[in-house]
Design a protein around this motif. Structure first.
Motif, PDB file in Angstrom:
ATOM      1  N   SER A 109       0.805  -1.220   0.000  1.00 15.54           N
ATOM      2  CA  SER A 109       0.000   0.000   0.000  1.00 15.54           C
ATOM      3  C   SER A 109       0.841   1.274   0.000  1.00 15.54           C
ATOM      4  O   SER A 109       0.643   2.150  -0.844  1.00 15.54           O
ATOM      5  N   GLY A 110       1.748   1.399   0.946  1.00 15.54           N
ATOM      6  CA  GLY A 110       2.444   2.657   1.159  1.00 15.54           C
ATOM      7  C   GLY A 110       3.162   3.195  -0.055  1.00 15.54           C
ATOM      8  O   GLY A 110       2.945   4.348  -0.465  1.00 15.54           O
ATOM      9  N   VAL A 111       4.013   2.384  -0.664  1.00 14.35           N
ATOM     10  CA  VAL A 111       4.776   2.844  -1.833  1.00 14.35           C
ATOM     11  C   VAL A 111       3.864   3.109  -3.036  1.00 14.35           C
ATOM     12  O   VAL A 111       3.970   4.168  -3.667  1.00 14.35           O
ATOM     13  N   PRO A 112       2.955   2.206  -3.404  1.00 13.21           N
ATOM     14  CA  PRO A 112       2.057   2.509  -4.532  1.00 13.21           C
ATOM     15  C   PRO A 112       1.225   3.770  -4.321  1.00 13.21           C
ATOM     16  O   PRO A 112       0.939   4.502  -5.269  1.00 13.21           O
ATOM     17  N   TYR A 136       0.632   0.063 -10.688  1.00  8.88           N
ATOM     18  CA  TYR A 136       0.490  -0.338  -9.288  1.00  8.88           C
ATOM     19  C   TYR A 136       1.326  -1.588  -9.002  1.00  8.88           C
ATOM     20  O   TYR A 136       2.024  -1.665  -7.973  1.00  8.88           O
ATOM     21  N   VAL A 137       1.256  -2.568  -9.904  1.00  8.75           N
ATOM     22  CA  VAL A 137       2.049  -3.793  -9.720  1.00  8.75           C
ATOM     23  C   VAL A 137       3.542  -3.466  -9.725  1.00  8.75           C
ATOM     24  O   VAL A 137       4.320  -4.007  -8.922  1.00  8.75           O
ATOM     25  N   GLY A 138       3.950  -2.583 -10.627  1.00  6.76           N
ATOM     26  CA  GLY A 138       5.356  -2.185 -10.670  1.00  6.76           C
ATOM     27  C   GLY A 138       5.806  -1.504  -9.398  1.00  6.76           C
ATOM     28  O   GLY A 138       6.923  -1.726  -8.911  1.00  6.76           O
ATOM     29  N   LEU A 139       4.935  -0.693  -8.815  1.00  2.00           N
ATOM     30  CA  LEU A 139       5.274  -0.015  -7.566  1.00  2.00           C
ATOM     31  C   LEU A 139       5.310  -0.992  -6.394  1.00  2.00           C
ATOM     32  O   LEU A 139       6.105  -0.825  -5.463  1.00  2.00           O
ATOM     33  N   ILE A 140       4.454  -2.019  -6.427  1.00  2.00           N
ATOM     34  CA  ILE A 140       4.530  -3.066  -5.403  1.00  2.00           C
ATOM     35  C   ILE A 140       5.885  -3.767  -5.475  1.00  2.00           C
ATOM     36  O   ILE A 140       6.532  -4.012  -4.446  1.00  2.00           O
ATOM     37  N   ILE A 145      11.446  -4.661  -3.417  1.00  2.74           N
ATOM     38  CA  ILE A 145      12.894  -4.565  -3.645  1.00  2.74           C
ATOM     39  C   ILE A 145      13.530  -3.592  -2.654  1.00  2.74           C
ATOM     40  O   ILE A 145      14.605  -3.851  -2.095  1.00  2.74           O
ATOM     41  N   ALA A 146      12.864  -2.465  -2.417  1.00  3.74           N
ATOM     42  CA  ALA A 146      13.402  -1.469  -1.484  1.00  3.74           C
ATOM     43  C   ALA A 146      13.485  -2.029  -0.070  1.00  3.74           C
ATOM     44  O   ALA A 146      14.472  -1.801   0.642  1.00  3.74           O
ATOM     45  N   CYS A 147      12.450  -2.770   0.342  1.00  5.77           N
ATOM     46  CA  CYS A 147      12.469  -3.362   1.690  1.00  5.77           C
ATOM     47  C   CYS A 147      13.576  -4.402   1.815  1.00  5.77           C
ATOM     48  O   CYS A 147      14.296  -4.442   2.832  1.00  5.77           O
ATOM     49  N   LEU A 148      13.735  -5.250   0.799  1.00  7.37           N
ATOM     50  CA  LEU A 148      14.792  -6.262   0.838  1.00  7.37           C
ATOM     51  C   LEU A 148      16.173  -5.621   0.827  1.00  7.37           C
ATOM     52  O   LEU A 148      17.079  -6.064   1.540  1.00  7.37           O
ATOM     53  N   ALA A 149      16.348  -4.579   0.017  1.00  7.07           N
ATOM     54  CA  ALA A 149      17.642  -3.895  -0.035  1.00  7.07           C
ATOM     55  C   ALA A 149      17.953  -3.226   1.298  1.00  7.07           C
ATOM     56  O   ALA A 149      19.094  -3.283   1.787  1.00  7.07           O
TER      57      ALA A 149
END
Length: 240
Positions: A109-112, A136-140, A145-149
């Motif tokens: 939710s937050g990033v999209p 939306y799918v791309g932003l998910i 990726i951002a969380c894992l990084a």
């Protein structure tokens, strides 16, 4: 692995059930009111014929609760089950469930919402429906990726202290998400709804999602602590 999936499913069912009740009691009335306002705003241009709802209010509430449970189960199994099993060794010992919940909220939710914020019924966007879905799918994916990084950087720098590792993780997350937001197309919105109602609607959606992830994370943490505190099975000694 089975224990992770079981805890995730149970936590997701509890969080999803609470979310479904919230949507039935708060979300659905807001949607119905938004649709009424949208119809009234176009009444001077188009003749509107009032029709009976296809399903009863009680059935709609039951559907909302059931959908909430299903959504919670999905998030619980994927995030608090599979992802927890894969990344738990890299997470701090304390607050693992809440970190997973935060990462799940930001990803789904937050990033999209930074590019495609929730919009009330009747609000029109400049992007086509198909384009919005792909975006939306791309932003998910970007959020994941951002969380894992960020988690990877935190793990690598944890020897330098939690503060340094935490700041570095937040910086990496912000950089990845910031680039994605700058590159993504920015849609425009047209709405005849009152601005105060739009703010209320968006706030209700945000609160619902925060509640879903927060309750799921709290339930997961409780299940984990119960599992840890459970004494080992002691078999009774047979009498001679």
């Amino acid at each position: 692995m089975y224990d992770y999936l079981q805890r995730g499913a149970l936590a997701g069912a509890v969080g999803g059930g609470a979310y479904g009740l919230y949507m039935a009691l708060v979300g659905n009335p807001l949607v119905a009111h938004a649709e009424t306002l949208a119809h009234e705003s176009h009444a001077h241009e188009h003749a509107h014929e009032v029709s009976e709802p296809l399903v009863s209010e009680g059935l709609m509430q039951a559907i909302s609760v059931g959908s909430g449970v299903a959504l919670g189960l999905l998030f619980g199994v994927v995030v608090f089950g599979v992802v927890a099993f894969l990344v738990e060794p890299a997470l701090p010992e304390r607050g693992q469930s809440y970190l997973l919940g935060l990462a799940g909220f930001l990803t789904v939710s937050g990033v999209p919402w930074l590019v495609l914020p929730p919009a009330a019924p009747g609000v029109e966007t400049s992007l086509a429906v198909g384009t919005s879905r792909y975006l939306y799918v791309g932003l998910i994916a970007t959020g994941a990726i951002a969380c894992l990084a960020a988690g990877s950087i935190y793990t690598r720098l944890s020897d330098h202290g939690n503060a340094v590792a935490g700041v570095a993780g937040v910086a990496v997350f912000t950089a990845i998400v910031g680039v994605a937001v700058l590159v993504a197309p920015s849609p425009t919105y047209e709405s005849a709804l009152p601005a105060s109602f739009e703010s209320l609607y968006v706030g209700a959606i945000v609160v619902g999602q925060l509640g879903l992830w927060g309750i799921t994370a709290a339930t997961h943490a409780r299940l984990k602590s119960s599992r840890t505190e459970r004494p080992p099975d002691v078999r009774p000694i047979a009498a001679d």
